[in-house]
Design a protein around this motif. Structure first.
Motif, short mmCIF file in Angstrom:
data_model
loop_
_atom_site.label_atom_id
_atom_site.label_comp_id
_atom_site.label_asym_id
_atom_site.label_seq_id
_atom_site.Cartn_x
_atom_site.Cartn_y
_atom_site.Cartn_z
N GLU A 1 0.86 -1.18 0.00
CA GLU A 1 0.00 0.00 0.00
C GLU A 1 0.90 1.23 0.00
OE1 GLU A 1 -2.84 0.03 3.25
OE2 GLU A 1 -2.66 2.21 3.33
N THR A 2 0.54 2.19 -0.82
CA THR A 2 1.32 3.43 -0.85
C THR A 2 0.40 4.64 -0.68
OG1 THR A 2 1.15 3.86 -3.24
CG2 THR A 2 2.90 2.35 -2.52
N HIS A 3 1.03 5.78 -0.45
CA HIS A 3 0.32 7.05 -0.42
C HIS A 3 0.91 7.95 -1.50
CE1 HIS A 3 -1.04 6.51 4.07
NE2 HIS A 3 -1.62 5.68 3.25
N PRO A 4 0.37 7.89 -2.71
CA PRO A 4 0.90 8.74 -3.78
C PRO A 4 0.79 10.21 -3.42
CG PRO A 4 -0.45 6.99 -4.70
CD PRO A 4 -0.65 6.97 -3.21
N GLY B 1 10.01 0.96 -8.47
CA GLY B 1 11.19 0.97 -7.61
C GLY B 1 10.90 1.53 -6.23
N LYS B 2 11.70 1.06 -5.29
CA LYS B 2 11.62 1.57 -3.92
C LYS B 2 12.99 2.10 -3.54
CE LYS B 2 10.48 0.12 0.83
NZ LYS B 2 10.33 -1.04 1.73
N MET B 3 13.03 3.36 -3.19
CA MET B 3 14.30 3.89 -2.70
C MET B 3 14.16 4.26 -1.23
SD MET B 3 14.74 7.72 -4.38
CE MET B 3 14.13 7.35 -6.03
N ARG B 4 15.29 4.33 -0.57
CA ARG B 4 15.29 4.67 0.85
C ARG B 4 16.03 6.00 1.03
NH1 ARG B 4 13.76 2.67 5.09
NH2 ARG B 4 13.31 0.70 4.05
N ALA B 5 15.34 6.95 1.59
CA ALA B 5 15.98 8.24 1.90
C ALA B 5 16.81 8.12 3.17
CB ALA B 5 14.91 9.31 2.09
N ALA B 6 17.81 8.95 3.25
CA ALA B 6 18.50 9.09 4.53
C ALA B 6 17.47 9.50 5.57
CB ALA B 6 19.60 10.14 4.41
N GLN C 1 14.97 12.52 5.53
CA GLN C 1 15.14 13.28 4.28
C GLN C 1 14.17 12.86 3.18
OE1 GLN C 1 17.05 15.93 4.20
NE2 GLN C 1 17.70 15.54 6.31
N ARG C 2 13.20 12.07 3.54
CA ARG C 2 12.28 11.57 2.51
C ARG C 2 11.61 12.70 1.73
NH1 ARG C 2 6.76 9.18 4.49
NH2 ARG C 2 6.40 11.42 4.63
N ASP C 3 11.09 13.68 2.43
CA ASP C 3 10.35 14.73 1.73
C ASP C 3 11.26 15.61 0.88
OD1 ASP C 3 8.12 13.62 2.85
OD2 ASP C 3 7.80 15.21 4.33
N ALA D 1 4.01 2.17 5.87
CA ALA D 1 4.65 1.22 6.79
C ALA D 1 6.15 1.44 6.91
CB ALA D 1 4.38 -0.21 6.31
N ASP D 2 6.69 2.47 6.24
CA ASP D 2 8.15 2.61 6.17
C ASP D 2 8.46 4.10 5.94
OD1 ASP D 2 10.85 2.47 5.63
OD2 ASP D 2 10.69 0.75 4.29
N ALA D 3 8.77 4.80 7.01
CA ALA D 3 8.81 6.27 6.97
C ALA D 3 9.88 6.86 6.06
CB ALA D 3 9.00 6.81 8.39
#
Lengths: 102, 102
Positions: free
Chosen positions: A87-90, B6-11, B14-16, B42-44
């Protein structure tokens, strides 16, 4: 917005039959902003579906629509299983109606 | 069509900042039919990106555009890594330009 990224597995050789059902059904569902069906070049029986809905309630409501119930019944014999779903939040991007861009 | 999920992971935290760069950059890239950026409830620190291009060459060419090179340089310090990427072949659906529907 509410999103889903999922991978389903068709019964051997039935991928295109499942895709046909998916594509026939999703033309104009209320709240559906994007619903893209894709094959997987590395996995002949896999189908990736990426969805964007205005909200989770729209997605949930869609599953009760007669045409969606009919599609589920039609596709079920050709589906071996669901292997992945997130599940995502676009939050935005290209390919959403202008009113949903923020 | 050519697609990427794709799924990337921010530091951490720093996601936003990464999302802002992604959204600033992808407005009008040649051959880009859909480019949707999403967070993961589920994954900030995660960012999901689902892309549809007219073909693989368009995607590859986009990586050489000056604005994309600049965006990559800008976002790189905020990206911890890439955890998942699958190539797909989109075949249709809702949310693509009418000319690409088949």
């Amino acid at each position: 917005m509410f999103g889903l990224i999922g991978k389903m597995r068709a019964a051997r050789g039935q991928r295109d039959a499942v895709i046909d059902v998916l594509r026939e059904t999703t033309g104009a569902l209320p709240g559906c902003l994007s619903y893209i069906v894709a094959t997987d070049p590395a996995d002949a029986d896999a189908i990736w579906v990426t969805e964007v809905w205005t909200d989770q309630a729209s997605h949930k409501a869609s599953l009760q629509l007669p045409q969606v119930q009919a599609a589920i019944a039609k596709a079920r014999p050709f589906i071996a299983g669901f292997e992945f779903q997130v599940e995502t939040h676009p939050v935005g991007g290209v390919g959403l109606p202008a009113s949903e861009k923020s």
